[in-house]
Motif scaffolding. Structure first.
Motif, PDB file in Angstrom:
ATOM      1  N   TYR A 122       0.849  -1.188   0.000  1.00  0.00           N
ATOM      2  CA  TYR A 122       0.000   0.000   0.000  1.00  0.00           C
ATOM      3  C   TYR A 122       0.890   1.246   0.000  1.00  0.00           C
ATOM      4  O   TYR A 122       2.000   1.238   0.550  1.00  0.00           O
ATOM      5  CB  TYR A 122      -0.919  -0.016   1.220  1.00  0.00           C
ATOM      6  CG  TYR A 122      -1.927   1.093   1.217  1.00  0.00           C
ATOM      7  CD1 TYR A 122      -2.990   1.086   0.318  1.00  0.00           C
ATOM      8  CD2 TYR A 122      -1.809   2.165   2.093  1.00  0.00           C
ATOM      9  CE1 TYR A 122      -3.909   2.108   0.292  1.00  0.00           C
ATOM     10  CE2 TYR A 122      -2.731   3.195   2.077  1.00  0.00           C
ATOM     11  CZ  TYR A 122      -3.786   3.162   1.172  1.00  0.00           C
ATOM     12  OH  TYR A 122      -4.691   4.185   1.146  1.00  0.00           O
ATOM     13  N   THR A 123       0.404   2.316  -0.600  1.00  0.00           N
ATOM     14  CA  THR A 123       1.159   3.548  -0.789  1.00  0.00           C
ATOM     15  C   THR A 123       1.898   4.026   0.458  1.00  0.00           C
ATOM     16  O   THR A 123       3.066   4.397   0.388  1.00  0.00           O
ATOM     17  CB  THR A 123       0.211   4.670  -1.277  1.00  0.00           C
ATOM     18  OG1 THR A 123      -0.454   4.214  -2.455  1.00  0.00           O
ATOM     19  CG2 THR A 123       0.969   5.935  -1.583  1.00  0.00           C
ATOM     20  N   SER A 124       1.249   4.005   1.609  1.00  0.00           N
ATOM     21  CA  SER A 124       1.879   4.525   2.829  1.00  0.00           C
ATOM     22  C   SER A 124       2.947   3.598   3.398  1.00  0.00           C
ATOM     23  O   SER A 124       3.777   4.018   4.200  1.00  0.00           O
ATOM     24  CB  SER A 124       0.825   4.822   3.904  1.00  0.00           C
ATOM     25  OG  SER A 124       0.182   3.634   4.301  1.00  0.00           O
ATOM     26  N   VAL A 125       2.975   2.347   2.966  1.00  0.00           N
ATOM     27  CA  VAL A 125       3.964   1.376   3.436  1.00  0.00           C
ATOM     28  C   VAL A 125       5.201   1.377   2.534  1.00  0.00           C
ATOM     29  O   VAL A 125       6.299   1.023   2.971  1.00  0.00           O
ATOM     30  CB  VAL A 125       3.343  -0.036   3.519  1.00  0.00           C
ATOM     31  CG1 VAL A 125       4.351  -1.087   3.970  1.00  0.00           C
ATOM     32  CG2 VAL A 125       2.132  -0.028   4.454  1.00  0.00           C
ATOM     33  N   VAL A 126       5.051   1.825   1.301  1.00  0.00           N
ATOM     34  CA  VAL A 126       6.140   1.815   0.326  1.00  0.00           C
ATOM     35  C   VAL A 126       7.403   2.520   0.839  1.00  0.00           C
ATOM     36  O   VAL A 126       8.493   1.960   0.753  1.00  0.00           O
ATOM     37  CB  VAL A 126       5.661   2.385  -1.031  1.00  0.00           C
ATOM     38  CG1 VAL A 126       6.832   2.745  -1.935  1.00  0.00           C
ATOM     39  CG2 VAL A 126       4.738   1.378  -1.713  1.00  0.00           C
ATOM     40  N   PRO A 127       7.309   3.732   1.403  1.00  0.00           N
ATOM     41  CA  PRO A 127       8.544   4.367   1.895  1.00  0.00           C
ATOM     42  C   PRO A 127       9.226   3.561   3.002  1.00  0.00           C
ATOM     43  O   PRO A 127      10.460   3.497   3.045  1.00  0.00           O
ATOM     44  CB  PRO A 127       8.076   5.725   2.427  1.00  0.00           C
ATOM     45  CG  PRO A 127       6.780   5.985   1.766  1.00  0.00           C
ATOM     46  CD  PRO A 127       6.163   4.634   1.525  1.00  0.00           C
ATOM     47  N   ASP A 128       8.452   2.950   3.866  1.00  0.00           N
ATOM     48  CA  ASP A 128       9.030   2.132   4.939  1.00  0.00           C
ATOM     49  C   ASP A 128       9.820   0.958   4.360  1.00  0.00           C
ATOM     50  O   ASP A 128      10.923   0.651   4.822  1.00  0.00           O
ATOM     51  CB  ASP A 128       7.943   1.601   5.875  1.00  0.00           C
ATOM     52  CG  ASP A 128       7.160   2.696   6.568  1.00  0.00           C
ATOM     53  OD1 ASP A 128       7.699   3.810   6.716  1.00  0.00           O
ATOM     54  OD2 ASP A 128       6.008   2.438   6.963  1.00  0.00           O
ATOM     55  N   LEU A 129       9.251   0.306   3.364  1.00  0.00           N
ATOM     56  CA  LEU A 129       9.948  -0.804   2.717  1.00  0.00           C
ATOM     57  C   LEU A 129      11.221  -0.316   2.036  1.00  0.00           C
ATOM     58  O   LEU A 129      12.277  -0.947   2.132  1.00  0.00           O
ATOM     59  CB  LEU A 129       9.040  -1.492   1.696  1.00  0.00           C
ATOM     60  CG  LEU A 129       7.886  -2.305   2.255  1.00  0.00           C
ATOM     61  CD1 LEU A 129       6.965  -2.754   1.127  1.00  0.00           C
ATOM     62  CD2 LEU A 129       8.395  -3.500   3.040  1.00  0.00           C
ATOM     63  N   TYR A 130      11.111   0.809   1.341  1.00  0.00           N
ATOM     64  CA  TYR A 130      12.262   1.379   0.648  1.00  0.00           C
ATOM     65  C   TYR A 130      13.400   1.676   1.630  1.00  0.00           C
ATOM     66  O   TYR A 130      14.548   1.304   1.397  1.00  0.00           O
ATOM     67  CB  TYR A 130      11.846   2.645  -0.107  1.00  0.00           C
ATOM     68  CG  TYR A 130      12.999   3.385  -0.713  1.00  0.00           C
ATOM     69  CD1 TYR A 130      13.569   2.953  -1.913  1.00  0.00           C
ATOM     70  CD2 TYR A 130      13.534   4.499  -0.082  1.00  0.00           C
ATOM     71  CE1 TYR A 130      14.650   3.624  -2.468  1.00  0.00           C
ATOM     72  CE2 TYR A 130      14.616   5.171  -0.628  1.00  0.00           C
ATOM     73  CZ  TYR A 130      15.165   4.737  -1.822  1.00  0.00           C
ATOM     74  OH  TYR A 130      16.239   5.403  -2.351  1.00  0.00           O
ATOM     75  N   TYR A 131      13.077   2.335   2.738  1.00  0.00           N
ATOM     76  CA  TYR A 131      14.104   2.678   3.720  1.00  0.00           C
ATOM     77  C   TYR A 131      14.654   1.443   4.442  1.00  0.00           C
ATOM     78  O   TYR A 131      15.747   1.483   4.995  1.00  0.00           O
ATOM     79  CB  TYR A 131      13.594   3.709   4.719  1.00  0.00           C
ATOM     80  CG  TYR A 131      13.393   5.067   4.075  1.00  0.00           C
ATOM     81  CD1 TYR A 131      14.435   5.698   3.412  1.00  0.00           C
ATOM     82  CD2 TYR A 131      12.162   5.697   4.113  1.00  0.00           C
ATOM     83  CE1 TYR A 131      14.255   6.923   2.795  1.00  0.00           C
ATOM     84  CE2 TYR A 131      11.972   6.931   3.500  1.00  0.00           C
ATOM     85  CZ  TYR A 131      13.024   7.543   2.844  1.00  0.00           C
ATOM     86  OH  TYR A 131      12.845   8.755   2.232  1.00  0.00           O
ATOM     87  N   ALA A 132      13.902   0.345   4.389  1.00  0.00           N
ATOM     88  CA  ALA A 132      14.383  -0.918   4.958  1.00  0.00           C
ATOM     89  C   ALA A 132      15.194  -1.719   3.939  1.00  0.00           C
ATOM     90  O   ALA A 132      15.600  -2.844   4.210  1.00  0.00           O
ATOM     91  CB  ALA A 132      13.210  -1.747   5.471  1.00  0.00           C
ATOM     92  N   GLY A 133      15.398  -1.142   2.752  1.00  0.00           N
ATOM     93  CA  GLY A 133      16.256  -1.758   1.754  1.00  0.00           C
ATOM     94  C   GLY A 133      15.564  -2.573   0.684  1.00  0.00           C
ATOM     95  O   GLY A 133      16.231  -3.182  -0.154  1.00  0.00           O
TER      96      GLY A 133
END
Length: 168
Positions: A122-133
């Motif tokens: 989901y859109t709001s989770v994407v940055p978290d995944l990105y910053y987690a690599g």
């Protein structure tokens, strides 16, 4: 056929739980819903009431061929509980099938095993995944070996097809 664990608790997105479970069962797979305690009733975001088959304390990831993590607010609650994080980590470390949609990949971040894995959410989770690599892609379904992720309930048809095909 395969035996699939579903980790879930209150505030799961109802259709993201029911639709993949129905698709897996229709394809002949056994689905076991895991919550805090066996026989607990948990409630979806949209008011659905569901019953757990097994409690997390009694769930052994070795007994399962795959893992399904539906979205909603459930994954955010589960990722605060080390029992669910360790359960999830097992599937990454053993390269077993992992399926997740919408907010589901939030729990993946807690495992510390998202770096370099291709996925979506989901859109709001994407940055978290990105910053987690993670390598994040904006597609209805992203398949990375045995890891299948999807974005929203609008993608359920493609997600359900992909998870069933992954197990065949």
């Amino acid at each position: 056929m395969s035996k699939i664990a579903v980790i879930v608790t209150n505030y799961v997105e109802d259709i993201e739980y029911t639709s993949p479970v129905e698709a897996l069962q229709a394809a002949g797979h056994e689905v076991v819903t895991i919550e805090n305690e066996a026989n607990n009733t948990f409630t979806g975001k949209n008011g659905g009431e569901f019953k757990a088959d097994l409690g997390i304390a009694d769930a052994n990831p070795e007994d399962f061929d795959g893992l399904l993590v539906p979205g909603g607010f459930s994954p955010d609650i589960l990722r605060a509980d080390d029992r669910y994080v360790e359960f999830t980590r097992h599937f990454f470390l053993t390269n077993k099938a992992i399926f997740s949609i919408c907010h589901g990949p939030q729990i993946f971040i807690q495992t510390g095993l998202t770096k370099g894995r291709r996925m979506t959410a989901y859109t709001s989770v994407v940055p978290d995944l990105y910053y987690a690599g993670a390598i994040v892609e904006d597609k209805p379904v992203v398949i990375d070996e045995n890891l299948v992720t999807s974005r929203t309930p609008d993608d359920l048809d493609a997600f359900n097809k992909a998870i069933v095909e992954t197990l065949n």
